[in-house]
Design a protein around this motif. Structure first.
Motif, PDB file in Angstrom:
ATOM      1  N   ASP A 103     -11.743   9.936 -37.698  1.00 36.40           N
ATOM      2  CA  ASP A 103     -11.057   9.742 -36.419  1.00 36.40           C
ATOM      3  C   ASP A 103      -9.659   9.183 -36.617  1.00 36.40           C
ATOM      4  OD1 ASP A 103     -10.679   9.515 -33.689  1.00 36.40           O
ATOM      5  OD2 ASP A 103     -11.386   7.445 -33.709  1.00 36.40           O
ATOM      6  N   SER A 125      -6.001   8.528 -38.569  1.00 37.00           N
ATOM      7  CA  SER A 125      -5.103   9.314 -39.406  1.00 37.00           C
ATOM      8  C   SER A 125      -4.958   8.643 -40.752  1.00 37.00           C
ATOM      9  CB  SER A 125      -3.734   9.425 -38.726  1.00 37.00           C
ATOM     10  OG  SER A 125      -2.838  10.081 -39.571  1.00 37.00           O
ATOM     11  N   ASP A 136      -4.638  13.795 -41.110  1.00 33.29           N
ATOM     12  CA  ASP A 136      -4.855  14.097 -39.708  1.00 33.29           C
ATOM     13  C   ASP A 136      -4.144  15.379 -39.288  1.00 33.29           C
ATOM     14  OD1 ASP A 136      -5.844  12.932 -37.036  1.00 33.29           O
ATOM     15  OD2 ASP A 136      -3.720  13.245 -36.621  1.00 33.29           O
ATOM     16  N   ARG A 184     -13.170   9.374 -27.651  1.00 32.37           N
ATOM     17  CA  ARG A 184     -11.864   8.847 -28.076  1.00 32.37           C
ATOM     18  C   ARG A 184     -10.877   9.981 -28.318  1.00 32.37           C
ATOM     19  NH1 ARG A 184     -15.155   5.528 -31.291  1.00 32.37           N
ATOM     20  NH2 ARG A 184     -14.650   6.746 -33.151  1.00 32.37           N
ATOM     21  N   TRP A 185     -11.371  11.077 -28.879  1.00 28.87           N
ATOM     22  CA  TRP A 185     -10.473  12.171 -29.233  1.00 28.87           C
ATOM     23  C   TRP A 185      -9.876  12.859 -28.005  1.00 28.87           C
ATOM     24  CZ3 TRP A 185     -14.199  14.538 -33.379  1.00 28.87           C
ATOM     25  CH2 TRP A 185     -14.194  13.711 -34.494  1.00 28.87           C
ATOM     26  N   ASP A 203      -8.226  11.501 -25.959  1.00 33.55           N
ATOM     27  CA  ASP A 203      -6.934  10.836 -25.751  1.00 33.55           C
ATOM     28  C   ASP A 203      -5.968  11.060 -26.909  1.00 33.55           C
ATOM     29  OD1 ASP A 203      -7.723   9.721 -23.291  1.00 33.55           O
ATOM     30  OD2 ASP A 203      -8.758   8.080 -24.318  1.00 33.55           O
ATOM     31  N   ARG A 204      -6.370  11.891 -27.870  1.00 31.53           N
ATOM     32  CA  ARG A 204      -5.496  12.104 -29.028  1.00 31.53           C
ATOM     33  C   ARG A 204      -4.253  12.891 -28.636  1.00 31.53           C
ATOM     34  NH1 ARG A 204      -8.074  11.548 -34.034  1.00 31.53           N
ATOM     35  NH2 ARG A 204      -6.002  11.972 -34.885  1.00 31.53           N
ATOM     36  N   ASP A 205      -3.179  12.720 -29.414  1.00 26.52           N
ATOM     37  CA  ASP A 205      -1.930  13.424 -29.138  1.00 26.52           C
ATOM     38  C   ASP A 205      -2.046  14.921 -29.424  1.00 26.52           C
ATOM     39  OD1 ASP A 205      -0.698  11.117 -28.349  1.00 26.52           O
ATOM     40  OD2 ASP A 205       0.143  10.683 -30.327  1.00 26.52           O
ATOM     41  N   ARG A 206      -2.808  15.273 -30.430  1.00 28.73           N
ATOM     42  CA  ARG A 206      -2.897  16.677 -30.846  1.00 28.73           C
ATOM     43  C   ARG A 206      -3.957  17.410 -30.029  1.00 28.73           C
ATOM     44  NH1 ARG A 206      -1.752  14.060 -35.839  1.00 28.73           N
ATOM     45  NH2 ARG A 206       0.183  14.883 -36.754  1.00 28.73           N
ATOM     46  N   TYR A 224      -7.517  18.273 -31.525  1.00 28.63           N
ATOM     47  CA  TYR A 224      -8.583  17.270 -31.451  1.00 28.63           C
ATOM     48  C   TYR A 224      -9.187  17.227 -30.051  1.00 28.63           C
ATOM     49  CZ  TYR A 224      -7.689  15.309 -36.063  1.00 28.63           C
ATOM     50  OH  TYR A 224      -7.566  15.130 -37.411  1.00 28.63           O
ATOM     51  N   ARG A 225      -8.356  17.403 -29.040  1.00 24.80           N
ATOM     52  CA  ARG A 225      -8.881  17.343 -27.672  1.00 24.80           C
ATOM     53  C   ARG A 225      -9.769  18.552 -27.373  1.00 24.80           C
ATOM     54  NH1 ARG A 225      -3.386  16.306 -26.702  1.00 24.80           N
ATOM     55  NH2 ARG A 225      -3.179  18.001 -25.188  1.00 24.80           N
TER      56      ARG A 225
END
Length: 466
Positions: free
Chosen positions: A3, A5, A80, A129-130, A132-135, A138-139
């Motif tokens: 999870d 990086s 990541d 949690r993912w 909310d990831r930037d990439r 992952y979402r």
């Protein structure tokens, strides 16, 4: 797949830059080699992963090896950004590969083991949690995995992703929301009219999965007032909804101005009644028979298109596909029910009010249909459909022009002697000819019309010179 990086990398292995050459010395793609974290740095691996998302034509033979390498990289690479690039490339090879990644993470329970939680709870926590990831990669995985893992928090969490800035994430979130038990139709409503086709389709699928009165009502409005693509998505999705109200929407869509929508509605109706569930086939037939007249380009054409459609497996066997028909999901049972409805409609059509020549011609062609049961249906109905017209044509006050516009007997004889047709088709043609003669005579007798079967002009002369 971690999870957090991780940036610690081995640097600068030999030939670490760019996608470079397409092939390695052993014949495999060079970019696959550069995914190795023990030999290449993160920048080289990321570039290789991105290149493998759109491989050159010379790599087409290595599709399986490429997908496997990307899959392992998406799960295990220490960086990541490299993992995200691998997920993106897997998506371009087929979005089902993203589903595989999510399933493998859930199976491993990697995040759960790291946090000291249970395997399932750990995977759910990681997926949450993912989101909310930037990439976006992952979402995508997060929305897919969270829906599959379920739990009481899954649906609310997925609902929060309905406004994600990536259409793929929104589509997976709304689709997963219904699978996770979400029932708020109002939450899905804005996505039904989304400009993005992927999101619209997922929203329709979600409403179908909800299977509630409110969901069907919203879909019904979309089927009446939406764009052609939206109407098409709705009637296609209703094939999986065994409800009388949904069947009513499909019957209405048979009058849609779009030919594609009409044909999709016919395919869905056939699929629904083939399941023999809450919507009886007889009820659908009776509803259809109450609709007159039968336009040549209306009901008959729609069901004929479905009955003529072959399965995807059939097409694969011949190395091609036929365009213009319903989606490939039309199965054998649905195709047979479409053929039955077509025959029922054709038999009930008023000979004086409908041009049935194209329809009857298709029945003759269908005697050599790939599906034996469809061919048998055509053989059973053909004498019943044409006998009335033939008897009418033989009456002194008969119509000025043949109502069918073609010589049925001549067509059947041609098929019976056609060496390129199957033996089964030739035998059906001969059997239909025999039944055709009998039914014409019986129909004429019922109407008190003297009818003499004439094959050659001399037959008529000999009959009256006796």
């Amino acid at each position: 797949m971690d999870d957090a990086s991780r940036t610690g990398e081995r640097s600068g292995a030999e030939d670490s830059g760019g996608a470079g050459r397409d092939r390695r010395d052993d014949g495999g793609p060079a970019a696959v080699t550069r995914l190795n974290p023990r030999r290449f740095d993160a920048a080289a691996r990321r570039e290789a992963a991105e290149a493998l998302g759109n491989p050159s034509a010379s790599m087409s033979a290595d599709e399986g090896r490429i997908v496997d390498a990307l899959f392992e990289t998406a799960l295990d690479d220490p960086d990541d950004a490299v993992r995200a690039a691998a997920i993106e490339s897997l998506y371009f090879h087929g979005d089902d590969h993203v589903d595989r990644v999510a399933r493998r993470i859930a199976e491993r329970g990697a995040a759960g083991d790291a946090d000291g939680e249970g395997r399932e709870a750990g995977a759910v926590a990681a997926f949450s949690r993912w989101l909310d990831r930037d990439r976006a990669a992952y979402r995508m995985v997060a929305a897919t995995g969270l829906a599959a893992a379920g739990g009481e928090d899954a649906a609310p969490r997925l609902r929060e992703a309905f406004d994600d800035d990536d259409a793929r994430v929104r589509a997976r979130a709304v689709s997963g929301y219904a699978r996770a038990g979400g029932e708020a139709v109002e939450a899905v409503r804005p996505l039904v009219t989304e400009p993005n086709e992927l999101v619209r389709g997922a929203a329709v699928d979600a409403l179908v999965a909800m299977d509630t009165d409110d969901a069907v009502e919203l879909l019904a409005r979309a089927a009446r007032r939406g764009s052609e693509r939206l109407r098409l998505a709705v009637v296609d999705g209703f094939a999986d909804l065994d409800r009388r109200d949904a069947a009513g929407v499909l019957l209405g869509s048979l009058r849609d101005p779009s030919e594609r929508v009409r044909r999709a509605a016919a395919a869905s109706i056939a699929a629904v009644i083939a399941e023999a569930g809450a919507v009886p086939a007889g009820d659908i037939r009776d509803r259809l028979l109450s609709e007159r007249p039968f336009e040549a380009d209306g009901l008959l054409a729609s069901f004929r298109a479905v009955a003529a459609e072959r399965t995807a497996a059939d097409r694969a066997g011949e190395g091609g596909r036929t365009g213009g028909g319903p989606p490939d999901r039309v199965g054998a049972d649905a195709r047979r029910h479409a053929a039955w409805l077509y025959c029922e409609l054709l038999e009930a059509a008023d000979p004086a009010a409908a041009d049935r020549s194209a329809a009857v011609e298709w029945l003759i062609d269908a005697l050599d249909h790939r599906d034996r049961l469809v061919a048998d249906l055509a053989a059973a109905y053909l004498p019943r459909v044409v006998s009335v017209d033939a008897a009418d044509a033989g009456r002194p006050e008969g119509p000025a022009e043949p109502p069918l516009g073609l010589d049925v007997e001549r067509e059947l004889r041609a098929l019976a002697s056609d060496g390129s047709a199957s033996e089964a088709a030739r035998e059906r043609a001969r059997a239909v000819l025999r039944r055709f003669k009998r039914s014409v005579v019986e129909t004429a007798a019922d109407r008190h019309v003297e009818y003499v079967y004439v094959r050659w002009p001399a037959d008529y002369t000999e009959r009256y010179e006796e």
